[in-house]
Write an enzyme that holds these catalytic residues in place. Structure first.
Site, short mmCIF file in Angstrom:
data_model
loop_
_atom_site.label_atom_id
_atom_site.label_comp_id
_atom_site.label_asym_id
_atom_site.label_seq_id
_atom_site.Cartn_x
_atom_site.Cartn_y
_atom_site.Cartn_z
N ARG A 265 0.83 -1.22 0.00
CA ARG A 265 0.00 0.00 0.00
C ARG A 265 0.86 1.26 0.00
O ARG A 265 0.59 2.21 -0.72
CB ARG A 265 -0.93 -0.01 1.22
CG ARG A 265 -2.07 -0.97 1.04
CD ARG A 265 -2.88 -1.21 2.30
NE ARG A 265 -3.95 -2.16 1.97
CZ ARG A 265 -4.44 -3.06 2.79
NH1 ARG A 265 -3.98 -3.16 4.02
NH2 ARG A 265 -5.40 -3.89 2.38
N PHE A 403 -6.50 -1.77 -6.73
CA PHE A 403 -5.30 -2.52 -6.31
C PHE A 403 -5.06 -2.44 -4.80
O PHE A 403 -5.38 -1.43 -4.18
CB PHE A 403 -4.06 -1.86 -6.95
CG PHE A 403 -3.63 -2.42 -8.28
CD1 PHE A 403 -4.05 -3.65 -8.74
CD2 PHE A 403 -2.76 -1.69 -9.06
CE1 PHE A 403 -3.61 -4.14 -9.96
CE2 PHE A 403 -2.31 -2.17 -10.29
CZ PHE A 403 -2.74 -3.39 -10.73
N GLU A 404 -4.39 -3.45 -4.26
CA GLU A 404 -3.89 -3.46 -2.86
C GLU A 404 -5.01 -3.19 -1.85
O GLU A 404 -4.80 -2.52 -0.84
CB GLU A 404 -2.77 -2.41 -2.67
CG GLU A 404 -1.62 -2.52 -3.63
CD GLU A 404 -0.69 -3.70 -3.34
OE1 GLU A 404 -0.92 -4.42 -2.35
OE2 GLU A 404 0.25 -3.90 -4.11
N GLY A 405 -6.19 -3.73 -2.11
CA GLY A 405 -7.36 -3.43 -1.26
C GLY A 405 -8.02 -2.16 -1.78
O GLY A 405 -7.36 -1.14 -1.94
#
Length: 593
Positions: A265, A403-405
């Protein structure tokens, strides 16, 4: 509010005042770090940009070849220990590479996936043998890495995955069955970290090599953006994975998945920043050369607003990103000095600042989205033509909020992690919230005798924190266990927290550089004042929406009055500040802050 010089623990900025001496700023880069940034920019300009159209057409062998070239220059292995063919550099150095290569469109995505989720799970959770075998090849680019977590029916809810792993009768293999989707680098990767449930229940990581029996790779997906990034599905049909390729412990796959996401993140924020600065330059160049009504459009106030706002948001993201990067690096060094192994130190440091990583993932991706959107607008009709680079930037940017949560998940996580730390006694949120409640019942102080530099700005930040504590404290008291289902209120509190953390980071950078006295901070001061002014309005709006969502009667009236008090700032002419910022960029002919 307590004042401190030592590094704060994660989220402690909510209940304590940081001093400028405790933050790291980009003005402190070493000569070597500046050279790393230059090398990354040069790599993009000489190796990536000339073939960007070919990359987007997924020309076979092109992306892997570029990654091998990046590996030869050490760009894949900056923070990998030397024993595994890495350069063994610090965390901040790795973040500089993430930013420096962030403006490379699809190439940036392939790079970030390889160096992050492709390499780090094995580096941090692998056995010595696994690291020697795989990380040493990933660090040089000889092998490319990928990561299989998402499934057709499990995205944000990763633990609901259906892929299974069963031990073979002879005990030598785990037999994997299932499917993974949206797998970045999957079309050319040599090694994959894949998650499956052992016996249908214990979520576990596995290292899977291309070519394993029963493992097949699907066709390339056709996507809205990042078209040059390889994205495929993975299929496992009685796929035989040697037992020595279990990654970490059986049933502890969630520990791998979630810890790797913390670092991912923050790196996404840095990469988004690199892209955002590049697009700012593209938009500025266009605005200076495009004439309407016999003058460059950069001379118009409406365009100056856009250019200045791009610069301000870039500067804010950069400021907070490197503040957090150095906090992680320092914590890592502390833990190593205390005798922790490398992987434990790296993971614990990232976990400590997981809340800030989530905040920055949201802020960085939304900054880039703002910049590309206004970049298209500045280009007018040409912004809709594929002849112009800004259209690619616009399409490619959109994935970063997923992306990434997703940004929604990261907003919810921000508040969830704070509340969990408060319940475990790691963070005195409720004590601080009670203090704010007492203050609300007392007569407000109207005089402000503090005449130190930036006293008004410091008071504004302290009040923003009181607004968060007031709203969050009351929401928890009122809603109790039901708060988890009140996602709108949680996201309001997350937005208040993000605005405050970003604004505080900017003020600390300004104060530190002003105290140092060796650079001109005129434009940093203008940007910080605009940021605090805008944050006051944003925090007021989010706070009001939250309060109206759970309170009524006298409680509601009292909190709305408190919110008004805590978000009151001195009047400021943001129009003139933005014009001055834009004029400085126009004169410099680039993003120059």
């Amino acid at each position: 509010m307590e004042t401190t010089i030592k590094n704060l623990n994660g989220a402690e900025w909510l209940v304590k005042e940081s001093l400028p001496e405790s933050v790291f700023t980009p003005e402190q880069y070493t000569e070597e770090q500046r050279m790393i940034m230059d090398m990354c920019q040069q790599f993009l300009d000489t190796e990536v940009m000339p073939v960007i159209d070919r990359i987007d057409k997924l020309e076979p062998g092109l992306m892997p070849g570029l990654m091998e070239k990046a590996g030869e220059q050490g760009l894949l292995s900056v923070t990998v220990p030397e024993e595994y063919n890495g350069l063994g550099k610090n965390f901040v150095d790795g973040m500089i590479v993430a930013e420096g290569l962030g403006g490379g469109y699809s190439f940036s995505v392939a790079m970030a996936a390889h160096t992050g989720i492709g390499t780090l799970p094995i580096l941090y959770f692998g056995t010595d043998d696994q690291k020697a075998k795989y990380v040493s090849k990933l660090a040089t680019g000889e092998w490319k890495g990928s990561y299989g977590l998402t499934e057709p029916n499990s995205g944000s809810d990763a633990l609901s995955a259906k892929t299974t792993a069963v031990l073979s009768e002879d005990g030598k293999y785990y037999i994997l069955n299932g499917q993974k989707c949206w797998i970045t680098n999957g079309g050319f990767a040599d090694v994959f970290t894949v998650f499956a449930k052992v016996d249908g229940k214990d979520f576990t990581g596995f290292i899977v090599e291309r070519g394993y029996e029963g493992f097949t790779i699907g066709a390339e997906e056709h996507k809205m953006g990042i078209k040059g990034s390889s994205t495929v599905q993975l299929y496992f049909q009685d796929c035989k994975v040697p037992v020595e390729n279990v990654l970490g412990e059986i049933g502890r796959g969630h520990v791998i998945a979630f810890n790797i996401l913390n670092i991912g993140r923050l790196k996404l924020a840095a990469a988004a920043l690199g892209g955002s600065k590049r697009v700012t330059d593209i938009a500025l160049t266009y605005a200076k050369t495009r004439e309407q009504f016999k003058t460059p459009i950069a001379n118009f106030g409406a365009m100056k607003y856009k250019l200045a706002q791009m610069a301000i948001r870039n500067w804010a993201t950069e400021t907070a990103t490197y503040r957090v990067s150095k906090l992680i690096e320092d914590r890592e060094h502390e833990l190593l000095s205390a005798g922790k192994p490398f992987n434990d130190a790296a993971l614990a440091a990232a976990e400590e600042y997981a809340i800030e990583c989530a905040i920055l993932k949201v802020h960085g991706s939304e900054t880039l989205d703002y910049v590309v959107d206004e970049g298209v607008q500045i280009h007018g009709g040409n912004g809709f033509s594929d002849e112009y680079m800004v259209t690619r930037a616009y399409r490619d940017s959109r994935i970063n909020r997923i992306f990434e949560g997703t940004n929604e998940i990261n907003r919810l996580l921000t508040v969830d992690m704070v509340l969990k730390r408060a319940m475990k006694g790691r963070l005195n949120i409720m004590g601080a919230a009670m203090g704010v409640q007492k203050e609300l019942m007392s007569i407000p102080e109207f005089g402000n005798d503090d005449e130190s530099p930036f006293a008004a700005e410091r008071k504004a930040i302290a009040n923003f924190k009181k607004a968060i504590l007031m709203v969050a404290g009351a929401a928890v008291q009122k809603l109790m266990m039901k708060i988890e289902s009140e996602q709108e209120i949680l996201m309001n509190i997350a937005d208040m927290s993000m605005e405050t953390f970003i604004a505080e980071s900017c003020l600390l950078r300004l104060m530190k550089n002003t105290q140092a006295g060796n650079i001109d901070t005129k434009y940093q001061e203008l940007m910080t004042k605009v940021i605090i002014n805008d944050a006051a309005d944003a925090i007021n709006k989010a706070g009001k929406d939250a309060i109206n969502g759970f309170a009524d009667g006298d409680e509601q009236r009292m909190m709305l009055l408190g919110l008004k008090r805590f978000t009151k700032v001195n009047p400021y002419n943001t129009k003139e500040a933005r014009r001055a910022i834009a004029d400085k960029m126009i004169e410099a002919d680039k993003y120059c802050f």
